[in-house]
Motif scaffolding. Structure first.
Motif, mmCIF file in Angstrom:
data_model
loop_
_atom_site.group_PDB
_atom_site.id
_atom_site.type_symbol
_atom_site.label_atom_id
_atom_site.label_comp_id
_atom_site.label_asym_id
_atom_site.label_seq_id
_atom_site.Cartn_x
_atom_site.Cartn_y
_atom_site.Cartn_z
ATOM 1 N N GLY A 204 -10.218 2.561 -8.397
ATOM 2 C CA GLY A 204 -9.395 3.774 -8.379
ATOM 3 C C GLY A 204 -8.533 3.664 -7.213
ATOM 4 N N TYR A 205 -8.550 2.899 -6.201
ATOM 5 C CA TYR A 205 -7.614 2.579 -5.221
ATOM 6 C C TYR A 205 -7.864 1.256 -4.538
ATOM 7 N N ALA A 206 -7.014 0.758 -3.591
ATOM 8 C CA ALA A 206 -7.344 -0.791 -2.844
ATOM 9 C C ALA A 206 -6.272 -0.521 -1.622
ATOM 10 N N CYS A 207 -7.005 -1.007 -0.626
ATOM 11 C CA CYS A 207 -6.271 -1.209 0.537
ATOM 12 C C CYS A 207 -5.959 -2.555 1.059
ATOM 13 N N ALA A 208 -4.779 -2.648 1.508
ATOM 14 C CA ALA A 208 -4.177 -3.752 2.141
ATOM 15 C C ALA A 208 -3.871 -3.642 3.554
ATOM 16 N N ILE A 209 -2.997 -4.400 4.082
ATOM 17 C CA ILE A 209 -2.603 -3.988 5.452
ATOM 18 C C ILE A 209 -1.202 -3.610 5.473
ATOM 19 N N ASP A 210 -0.349 -4.550 5.206
ATOM 20 C CA ASP A 210 1.001 -4.142 5.162
ATOM 21 C C ASP A 210 1.599 -4.760 3.723
ATOM 22 N N PRO A 211 1.543 -3.851 2.706
ATOM 23 C CA PRO A 211 1.856 -4.244 1.133
ATOM 24 C C PRO A 211 3.191 -4.529 0.954
ATOM 25 N N GLY A 212 4.136 -4.506 1.926
ATOM 26 C CA GLY A 212 5.572 -4.986 1.534
ATOM 27 C C GLY A 212 6.152 -3.971 0.631
ATOM 28 N N ASP A 213 6.756 -4.462 -0.618
ATOM 29 C CA ASP A 213 7.670 -3.691 -1.404
ATOM 30 C C ASP A 213 6.425 -2.901 -2.416
ATOM 31 N N LEU A 214 5.508 -3.476 -2.288
ATOM 32 C CA LEU A 214 4.243 -2.913 -3.448
ATOM 33 C C LEU A 214 4.066 -1.436 -2.981
ATOM 34 N N ASN A 215 3.556 -0.631 -3.930
ATOM 35 C CA ASN A 215 3.495 1.015 -3.445
ATOM 36 C C ASN A 215 2.437 1.389 -4.546
ATOM 37 N N GLY A 216 2.019 2.712 -4.162
ATOM 38 C CA GLY A 216 0.807 3.206 -4.960
ATOM 39 C C GLY A 216 -0.613 3.141 -4.280
ATOM 40 N N VAL A 217 -1.615 3.919 -4.885
ATOM 41 C CA VAL A 217 -2.965 3.897 -4.516
ATOM 42 C C VAL A 217 -3.638 2.498 -4.762
ATOM 43 N N HIS A 218 -3.200 1.420 -5.321
ATOM 44 C CA HIS A 218 -3.692 0.132 -5.280
ATOM 45 C C HIS A 218 -3.172 -0.791 -4.342
ATOM 46 N N ALA A 219 -2.196 0.031 -3.416
ATOM 47 C CA ALA A 219 -1.603 -1.206 -2.292
ATOM 48 C C ALA A 219 -1.650 -0.074 -1.132
ATOM 49 N N LEU A 220 -2.510 0.394 -0.552
ATOM 50 C CA LEU A 220 -2.537 1.439 0.399
ATOM 51 C C LEU A 220 -2.358 0.510 1.785
ATOM 52 N N PRO A 221 -1.431 1.111 2.634
ATOM 53 C CA PRO A 221 -1.319 0.333 4.150
ATOM 54 C C PRO A 221 -2.277 0.904 4.945
ATOM 55 N N ARG A 222 -2.634 0.134 5.916
ATOM 56 C CA ARG A 222 -3.839 0.491 6.932
ATOM 57 C C ARG A 222 -3.272 0.177 8.152
ATOM 58 N N LEU A 223 -3.654 0.733 9.418
ATOM 59 C CA LEU A 223 -3.603 0.334 10.617
ATOM 60 C C LEU A 223 -4.826 -0.153 11.311
ATOM 61 N N HIS A 224 -4.385 -1.441 11.632
ATOM 62 C CA HIS A 224 -5.450 -2.102 12.785
ATOM 63 C C HIS A 224 -5.720 -1.627 14.011
ATOM 64 N N ARG A 244 7.337 4.792 9.814
ATOM 65 C CA ARG A 244 7.097 3.189 9.440
ATOM 66 C C ARG A 244 6.878 3.013 8.075
ATOM 67 N N ARG A 245 6.659 3.679 7.131
ATOM 68 C CA ARG A 245 6.219 3.647 5.797
ATOM 69 C C ARG A 245 6.852 4.538 4.764
ATOM 70 N N ARG A 246 7.350 4.076 3.814
ATOM 71 C CA ARG A 246 7.899 4.996 2.906
ATOM 72 C C ARG A 246 6.674 5.910 2.141
ATOM 73 N N PRO A 247 6.951 6.993 1.171
ATOM 74 C CA PRO A 247 5.776 7.884 0.956
ATOM 75 C C PRO A 247 5.172 6.879 -0.074
ATOM 76 N N VAL A 248 3.912 7.348 -0.431
ATOM 77 C CA VAL A 248 3.135 6.466 -1.405
ATOM 78 C C VAL A 248 3.007 7.232 -2.769
ATOM 79 N N GLU A 249 3.324 6.472 -3.733
ATOM 80 C CA GLU A 249 3.364 6.968 -5.116
ATOM 81 C C GLU A 249 1.896 7.322 -5.648
ATOM 82 N N GLY A 250 1.760 8.354 -6.290
ATOM 83 C CA GLY A 250 0.385 8.634 -6.711
ATOM 84 C C GLY A 250 -0.526 9.170 -5.861
ATOM 85 N N VAL A 251 -0.042 9.716 -4.721
ATOM 86 C CA VAL A 251 -0.928 10.094 -3.577
ATOM 87 C C VAL A 251 -0.426 11.604 -3.390
#
Length: 251
Positions: A204-224, A244-251
């Motif tokens: 249903g979702y996936a976490c990254a760190i800095d997903p760059g140009d990718l967006n959405g609930v399967h490329a969520l950015p996080r803060l260390h 520092r981040r653009r709005p997230v699609e699907g959230v």
């Protein structure tokens, strides 16, 4: 009343502020820690205290996203712990309970009871066994997949990606006897192929760190969040992350 397909399509089109999701790893002994992945229990307790003093509550990513879908997640922050270190049960879980917080624990079912052999530097840190993962789940922690063995999916062949993504989910669902909704990209490394594999495996979702140009609930950015993050640094990270981040699609 709209059908579920229409509701899902509307949710996919919705764009909301980027969720604040903290990324932890080990909680315990900080000796020989070249990657700075460890916080002491004392530091974690001060950080959780800061969260609660701000009128916030730490929750799993699954709970955070579900609350946001209802329009009720404004005072929630996501707490994640990567790799499934054994010290989670001894140090992190009691503190989460003490401060009334939840969390998501991303584990490696291909390394149960093993260690962080993927790290070339630093000491070997033991990972949770199958029983340890069940204990964490029984304690209210959301269990997610970090892949089978901590492989960079952007460099892996198709068969390896399939095993790491779909195979790890099947193993964890068998282990916990519960659905596994979340995935965490090892090393934070993500590209469109990895996103497609995770989505296709049913997460249903996936976490990254800095997903760059990718967006959405399967490329969520996080803060260390690390040992040096005192109250001031946490405040700045909390206030500035949306800038520092653009709005997230699907959230």
């Amino acid at each position: 009343m709209p059908c579920s397909t229409e509701s899902a399509e509307r949710a996919a089109r919705r764009t909301g502020p980027v969720p604040w999701v903290a990324m932890y790893h080990s909680v315990g002994d900080r000796s020989d820690d070249p990657y700075r992945i460890t916080v002491t229990p004392e530091r974690l307790e001060r950080q959780l205290s800061w969260v609660r003093r701000r009128g916030l509550r730490g929750v799993s990513v699954g709970e955070l996203l579900a609350a946001r879908a209802r329009g009720a997640g404004r005072r929630l922050v996501g707490l994640t712990f990567d790799d499934g270190y054994a010290d989670f049960l001894d140090h992190a879980l009691p503190l989460l309970d003490r401060w009334g917080c939840g969390a998501t624990l991303f584990v490696l079912p291909g390394r149960l009871g093993g260690n962080n052999a993927w790290d070339p530097l630093g000491r070997r840190r033991p990972l949770l066994t199958a029983d340890g993962i069940r204990r964490a789940a029984a304690g209210g922690v959301e269990i997610g997949s970090h892949g089978l063995t901590h492989v960079d999916l952007t460099r892996a062949d198709a068969d390896t990606v399939r095993a790491e993504v779909a195979g790890s989910r099947a193993l964890l669902e068998d282990l916990t006897q519960s659905p596994v909704a979340g995935f965490c990209y090892p090393y934070g490394a993500v590209d469109q192929r990895a996103v497609d594999a995770v989505r296709g495996a049913g997460y249903g979702y996936a976490c990254a760190i800095d997903p760059g140009d990718l967006n959405g609930v399967h490329a969520l950015p996080r803060l260390h969040i690390g040992q040096s993050d005192n109250a001031l640094r946490l405040f700045l990270k909390y206030r500035l992350h949306r800038l520092r981040r653009r709005p997230v699609e699907g959230v």
